[in-house]
Design a protein around this motif. Structure first.
Motif, PDB file in Angstrom:
ATOM      1  N   UNK A  87      63.229  18.667  22.244  1.00  0.00           N
ATOM      2  CA  UNK A  87      62.247  18.321  23.279  1.00  0.00           C
ATOM      3  C   UNK A  87      62.088  19.506  24.223  1.00  0.00           C
ATOM      4  N   UNK A  88      60.912  20.063  24.255  1.00  0.00           N
ATOM      5  CA  UNK A  88      60.663  21.193  25.164  1.00  0.00           C
ATOM      6  C   UNK A  88      59.394  20.941  25.977  1.00  0.00           C
ATOM      7  N   UNK A  89      59.084  19.682  26.201  1.00  0.00           N
ATOM      8  CA  UNK A  89      57.838  19.333  26.898  1.00  0.00           C
ATOM      9  C   UNK A  89      57.766  19.917  28.284  1.00  0.00           C
ATOM     10  N   UNK A  90      56.567  20.043  28.779  1.00  0.00           N
ATOM     11  CA  UNK A  90      56.354  20.405  30.178  1.00  0.00           C
ATOM     12  C   UNK A  90      57.109  21.655  30.582  1.00  0.00           C
ATOM     13  N   UNK A  91      56.856  22.732  29.887  1.00  0.00           N
ATOM     14  CA  UNK A  91      57.344  24.042  30.292  1.00  0.00           C
ATOM     15  C   UNK A  91      56.165  24.994  30.214  1.00  0.00           C
ATOM     16  N   UNK A 102      48.508  21.505  24.306  1.00  0.00           N
ATOM     17  CA  UNK A 102      48.853  22.882  24.008  1.00  0.00           C
ATOM     18  C   UNK A 102      47.573  23.549  23.551  1.00  0.00           C
ATOM     19  N   UNK A 103      47.713  24.629  22.811  1.00  0.00           N
ATOM     20  CA  UNK A 103      46.507  25.297  22.355  1.00  0.00           C
ATOM     21  C   UNK A 103      46.583  25.502  20.845  1.00  0.00           C
ATOM     22  N   UNK A 104      47.127  24.513  20.159  1.00  0.00           N
ATOM     23  CA  UNK A 104      47.230  24.603  18.706  1.00  0.00           C
ATOM     24  C   UNK A 104      45.843  24.552  18.079  1.00  0.00           C
ATOM     25  N   UNK A 105      45.722  25.243  16.939  1.00  0.00           N
ATOM     26  CA  UNK A 105      44.425  25.253  16.257  1.00  0.00           C
ATOM     27  C   UNK A 105      44.605  24.846  14.795  1.00  0.00           C
ATOM     28  N   UNK A 157      60.457  26.858  31.872  1.00  0.00           N
ATOM     29  CA  UNK A 157      60.887  27.868  30.906  1.00  0.00           C
ATOM     30  C   UNK A 157      59.680  28.613  30.374  1.00  0.00           C
ATOM     31  N   UNK A 158      59.898  29.880  30.047  1.00  0.00           N
ATOM     32  CA  UNK A 158      58.781  30.709  29.573  1.00  0.00           C
ATOM     33  C   UNK A 158      59.166  31.385  28.257  1.00  0.00           C
ATOM     34  N   UNK A 173      55.092  18.847  24.063  1.00  0.00           N
ATOM     35  CA  UNK A 173      53.839  18.707  24.801  1.00  0.00           C
ATOM     36  C   UNK A 173      53.828  19.413  26.157  1.00  0.00           C
ATOM     37  N   UNK A 174      52.631  19.644  26.650  1.00  0.00           N
ATOM     38  CA  UNK A 174      52.433  20.375  27.903  1.00  0.00           C
ATOM     39  C   UNK A 174      53.111  21.728  27.915  1.00  0.00           C
ATOM     40  N   UNK A 175      52.736  22.584  27.002  1.00  0.00           N
ATOM     41  CA  UNK A 175      53.139  23.981  27.012  1.00  0.00           C
ATOM     42  C   UNK A 175      51.895  24.791  26.688  1.00  0.00           C
TER      43      UNK A 175
END
Ligand SMILES: *[C@@H]1O[C@H](CO)[C@@H](O)[C@H](O)[C@H]1NC(C)=O
Ligand SMILES: *[C@@H]1O[C@H](CO)[C@@H](O)[C@H](O)[C@H]1NC(C)=O
Length: 985
Positions: A321-325, A373-376, A304-305, A347-349
């Motif tokens: 749960x939206x992991x690995x997309x 992910x790329x959370x800051x 999913x995008x 996780x893994x988005x």
């Protein structure tokens, strides 16, 4: 007139009453006879579960086991013989009871005889449950007169082929369960005709890949649709939205592709949607926001995008749960105002930005996993506001700043992984003492300060990983109170002072990494409690003193690195007892002669940099003579420089590929092979020493009692240094065992892997392995010959199934008594498929060099030793050895056989020495063999002719030439035929 004659009514009434009495009595009488006839002629009741089914004066079966009558006890309406252990095929006779409505025969062994199709006689049933009987062949056909059936459960069998068209014609069917079979046709559109259906479960079948028929959208009363792991491919039909009654939709672990259709907004009553592990792509449909009843949404492991729509956050989800997309963008702050949110897994988005500041403030958040992910920015400080947070998983992001002070009060936390971020500063002192913590990973951040002595309060802690930070000060002695600690990694920090000597008291420790600090003083000795230690790395410190010789007696140690310290003295010869994969004592101040076992080119780089070590053989080290020629010293210095270079290069490479989570993909990757009611979280925390029941060549085995009361066996494969082998064992168990089911093959329920963990979950088998019982303390339980004989037959059936009924055939390659498990009733289950291969793979991969010889000493067929070729006949050989074990009670290489001799040779020689033409029983030719029979066997139970026959089969199986060995199918026949067939010698 006398009134008696005038009024016949009372008589008439009385007569009618009697008639109906009689007919009622008669129907119960008839049912009693039917039940008794079924018991005596159609089923085998080996557990004597139906012992109260005996003729009684009342001709009333209503209080017999499993029988239920209607409210007035006038007719039998239900028969329920779940888990009574009955055998012998489907007992049709029960259907002769005309008033019978419910027939439940679940969890028995009726599948020995193929179910006839069509299933006649039983058309008046409302409920038929034949689940868990291992029936094989096609599903039964139901003729059109099955108009009463409401519930049909044929799950947990081995039915193959298509779902017959008659399954689309039940006018009243409400529940249809066909999960966990081997159905390999397609999911038929005609199931859409079952207009009364409320529950449909077709999970865990190897259907031909194909779409979900759009006709299923016609099931307007359907409340539960579960078709997990069933090869559904293609688009999710838009008609799915017509399922207006649906509460639970689970199509996880399939190959659904394309967008989630907007039609999904029609599921106005849906509470749970599980579409994880598919190939769905595109953006999340806007229509999701209409699902006001939705509580759980799991779309993990798709493609999913796009962004997370605000409207999803407005739903009252308890778990998302939206992991690995490939989802991106920031998390809408509105998510944090949802009062129900308990679990958030993203996780893994590619999510970016800050986590909503108020996350956890308004709901009882229990689990947060936003890893990779790329959370800051900072971690939200209210995550544990309600004191419910158990799992905090944020690794591989760019979180920065200090850990919020509030986390020090989070007593519910037990699993923390915040590694690989940019977190800094001092850790709140109370955080070090959180009492429930089992795993704490903070590695690769910028934390500083001391490790607080309050760590002693974390007495559940199993893994403490702090490497690659800026921690300093002494390692507090309180660390020694963590008696459950299995892994301690404080490497690459700035710790100083001595290594607390009490650390050797940590009995559970498997991994100890302290390299690259500034520790001084001696290496602690007295390490006899380190029975589980496999890895010890103290390199790159300032340790002095000598290498403790006790290291040599650590039974599991395979990795020892003491390089770059100030150690003196000789290399203790005791170390040569270890089976080391990694050994390094280079760059210390060691001297003296290198022990012979290390005096080998292989170890050169591990020895260099100790100017006073000498070796009789290694050119780069000085020879062991008193005076050293000057020129050699120059050579040595040069060599040392070169080696330093190579060594540091090697170290660099190693440190890249070693270490815990470098190749992290996702927290856990799991697969489920049967319908189960647990997940990794119910398993992993219980892999503790209290639950440890044994160790094998591939890993440790634990017994875990689940919340449901069920017990399972869990194998945790050896991790760390033997990774490649672990991986192949894991793969082959999952690939072979995951696909097959047989009454004599152990059931694999679940597998789970994470970066440093591979676990396999099996049904728990009460009595351990055949080897345990036969050669152990419990051996008196196998003194009855008939028990041993049925173990022989059962195990043979399991192997025959692998060789002849599986497509492609499977070779076990490690058949031995350790790998045959015995359940409560001593039914044998073939286990441990770590070396198994399909015959196809064996043929295509041929005799490629293997990392280790397949099989176990004493069981390996002779041809294997010189051709390295395995065929199914190698399994037959090993099975022959097991048969000999059963007869003799001896291990295959019992020391009493002497050098160069084993069980097979011993028996073969005994057989050869017996006179020709014996009559075949113990009084005849086999008299000579009386001495090979296990003297402990209870002679009164011994059928010598049968023992004799088994020995003959064993001799055939262990014939030196594979071609002379019977196939496993033939072995089963031979054992069952009870014939005496003497091998021609
Ligand atoms: C149930 O079984 C008992 C004997 O165990 C018998 O005495 C009793 O009458 C039975 N009841 C019925 C209703 O048949
Ligand atoms: C038959 O089974 C159904 C479904 O479990 C149940 O509701 C019903 O009460 C049972 N009927 C009888 C007669 O036991």
């Amino acid at each position: 007139m006398p009134p008696l004659i005038l009024n016949p009514l009372p008589f008439l009434l009385l007569a009618l009453l009697c008639l109906s009495c009689f007919s009622l009595g008669f129907s119960l009488y008839r049912d009693t006879q039917i039940l008794l006839r079924v018991k005596n002629s159609q089923i085998v009741d080996k557990n004597d579960s139906l012992k109260d089914w005996v003729p009684n004066g009342y001709h009333n079966p209503c209080n017999w086991t499993g029988i239920n009558c209607d409210a007035r006890n006038q007719s039998v309406v239900s028969v329920d013989l779940t888990s009574t252990g009955i055998q012998g095929g489907f007992p049709f006779g029960f259907c002769r009871i005309r008033t019978l409505q419910n027939l439940t025969l679940a969890q028995n062994s009726l599948g020995d005889i193929i179910l006839p199709r069509p299933l006649a006689l039983c058309s008046h049933l409302r409920l038929l449950d034949l689940s868990g009987n291992l029936f094989v062949g096609g599903l039964p056909e139901f003729l059109s007169d099955f108009s009463e059936l409401r519930l049909l459960n044929l799950s947990y069998n081995n039915f193959t082929g298509d779902i017959p068209a008659s399954f689309g014609r039940f006018p009243r069917l409400s529940v249809l369960c066909l999960y966990s079979n081997l159905l390999n046709g397609t999911i038929p559109p005609f199931l859409g005709n079952l207009s009364e259906l409320t529950r449909l479960d077709l999970s865990y079948n190897p259907f031909k890949p194909g779409p979900l028929p759009s006709e299923l959208g016609n099931l307007s009363k359907l409340e539960v649709m579960i078709i997990r792991n069933a090869n559904i491919a293609g688009d999710l039909p838009d008609s799915i939205g017509k399922l207006v009654s649906l509460k639970n939709l689970d199509l996880s672990t399939n190959s659904l592709s394309g967008k989630i259709p907007d039609g999904i907004s029609g599921l106005r009553n849906v509470e749970q949607i599980e579409l994880y592990e598919n190939l769905l792509s595109g953006e999340l449909p806007q229509g999701l926001s209409n699902l006001s009843s939705l509580r759980r949404l799991d779309l993990s492991l798709n493609s999913l995008t796009g962004k997370l729509p605000d409207n999803i956050c407005a739903l009252l989800l308890t778990s998302l749960h939206l992991n690995d997309n490939f989802l991106e963008g920031e998390i809408p702050a509105s998510l944090a105002s949802n009062p129900n949110l308990e679990e958030l897994h993203l996780f893994n988005n590619s999510f970016t930005g800050k986590l909503p500041e108020d996350l956890g403030r308004n709901s009882e958040l229990m689990a947060l996993d936003v890893s990779t992910n790329d959370f800051i920015d900072e971690l939200p400080r209210y995550l544990c506001q309600r004191n419910k947070l158990q799992r905090l998983i944020t690794f591989k992001n760019r979180f920065s700043g200090a850990l919020p002070e509030q986390f020090g009060e989070c007593h519910s936390l037990y699993y923390v992984r915040i590694e690989d971020n940019q977190l800094s500063g001092n850790v709140p002192p109370k955080f070090w003492g959180l009492p429930r913590l089992q795993l704490l990973r903070m590695d690769n951040n910028r934390f500083e300060g001391m490790l607080s002595p309050s760590i002693s309060d974390v007495w559940e802690l199993e893994k403490l990983i702090l490497s690659r930070n800026r921690f300093s000060g002494h390692l507090p002695v309180e660390i020694c109170e963590l008696h459950k600690l299995e892994a301690l990694d404080i490497s690459l920090n700035r710790f100083t002072g001595e290594v607390p000597s009490c650390i050797t008291g940590l009995r559970k420790l498997q991994t100890l990494r302290m390299q690259e600090n500034m520790f001084t003083g001696d290496i602690p000795s007295k390490m006899s409690s380190w029975a589980d230690l496999t890895e010890l790395n103290l390199s790159h410190n300032r340790l002095s003193g000598t290498i403790p010789p006790e290291l040599g007696s650590l039974p599991d140690l395979t990795y020892l690195d003491l390089a770059v310290n100030l150690l003196t003295g000789e290399i203790p010869a005791e170390l040569t007892k270890l089976k080391l994969n990694q050994f390094n004592v280079s760059f210390n101040k060691l001297y003296g002669k290198v022990p012979a076992a290390f005096d080998h080119q292989l170890y050169l780089s591990s020895l260099l940099g100790n100017t006073d070590l000498c070796s009789p053989d290694l050119k780069s080290l000085p020879p062991c003579s008193k005076s050293r020629p000057l020129s050699l010293i120059a050579v040595i210095i040069l060599a040392a420089c070169a080696v330093l270079l190579v060594g540091s290069l090697l170290w660099f490479i190693k440190s890249k590929s070693f270490g815990f989570g470098d190749k992290y993909k996702r927290a856990y990757k799991t697969s489920t092979f049967q319908r189960i009611e647990f997940n990794e979280e119910d398993i992993v925390p219980f892999l503790t020493s209290e639950n440890h029941i044994g160790s094998g060549s591939s890993g440790r085995v634990y017994r875990v009692k689940l919340k449901t009361g069920e017990t399972v066996a869990v194998k945790k494969l050896w991790g760390g240094t033997e990774k490649e082998e672990t991986e192949s064992v894991f793969k082959s168990e999952v690939e072979t065992l995951g696909q097959i089911r047989h009454a004599n093959i152990v059931k694999l329920l679940f597998s789970c892997s994470a970066d440093d963990l591979r676990i396999l979950v099996y049904e728990y088998v009460e009595n351990g392995s055949l080897a345990d019982v036969l050669h152990g303390e419990k051996c008196e339980q196998l003194m009855d010959w008939s028990k041993r004989f049925s173990i022989a037959v059962g195990a043979a059936q399991g192997l025959a199934y692998l060789h002849h009924d599986c497509v492609p055939p499977i070779l076990h390659r490690d058949v031995k008594s350790n790998n045959i498990l015995l359940d409560q009733e001593f039914r044998p289950l073939v286990a441990d498929f770590g070396l198994a291969k399909t015959l196809q793979r064996v043929v295509t991969e041929g005799a490629a060099p293997m990392s280790r010889i397949a099989g176990s000493h004493g069981y390996i067929a002779p041809e294997y030793a010189y051709t390295l070729k395995v065929t199914e006949k190698s399994d037959v050989y090993s099975f022959g050895v097991v048969l000999m074990e059963l007869v003799t009670g001896k291990r295959p290489n019992d020391p009493s056989f002497g050098e160069n001799n084993d069980l097979v040779k011993w028996i073969t020689e005994s057989a050869l020495s017996c006179p020709e033409g014996g009559s075949g029983n113990v009084e005849g030719g086999w008299n000579n063999l009386a001495h090979v029979i296990d003297p402990r066997l209870d002679r009164s139970t011994c059928d010598y002719q049968e023992v004799d026959m088994v020995l003959n089969v064993a001799l055939l199986c262990t014939s030196g030439f594979p071609i002379n060995r019977p196939s496993m199918r033939r072995v089963v026949e031979l054992l069952k035929e009870y014939k005496v067939s003497r091998p021609k010698t």
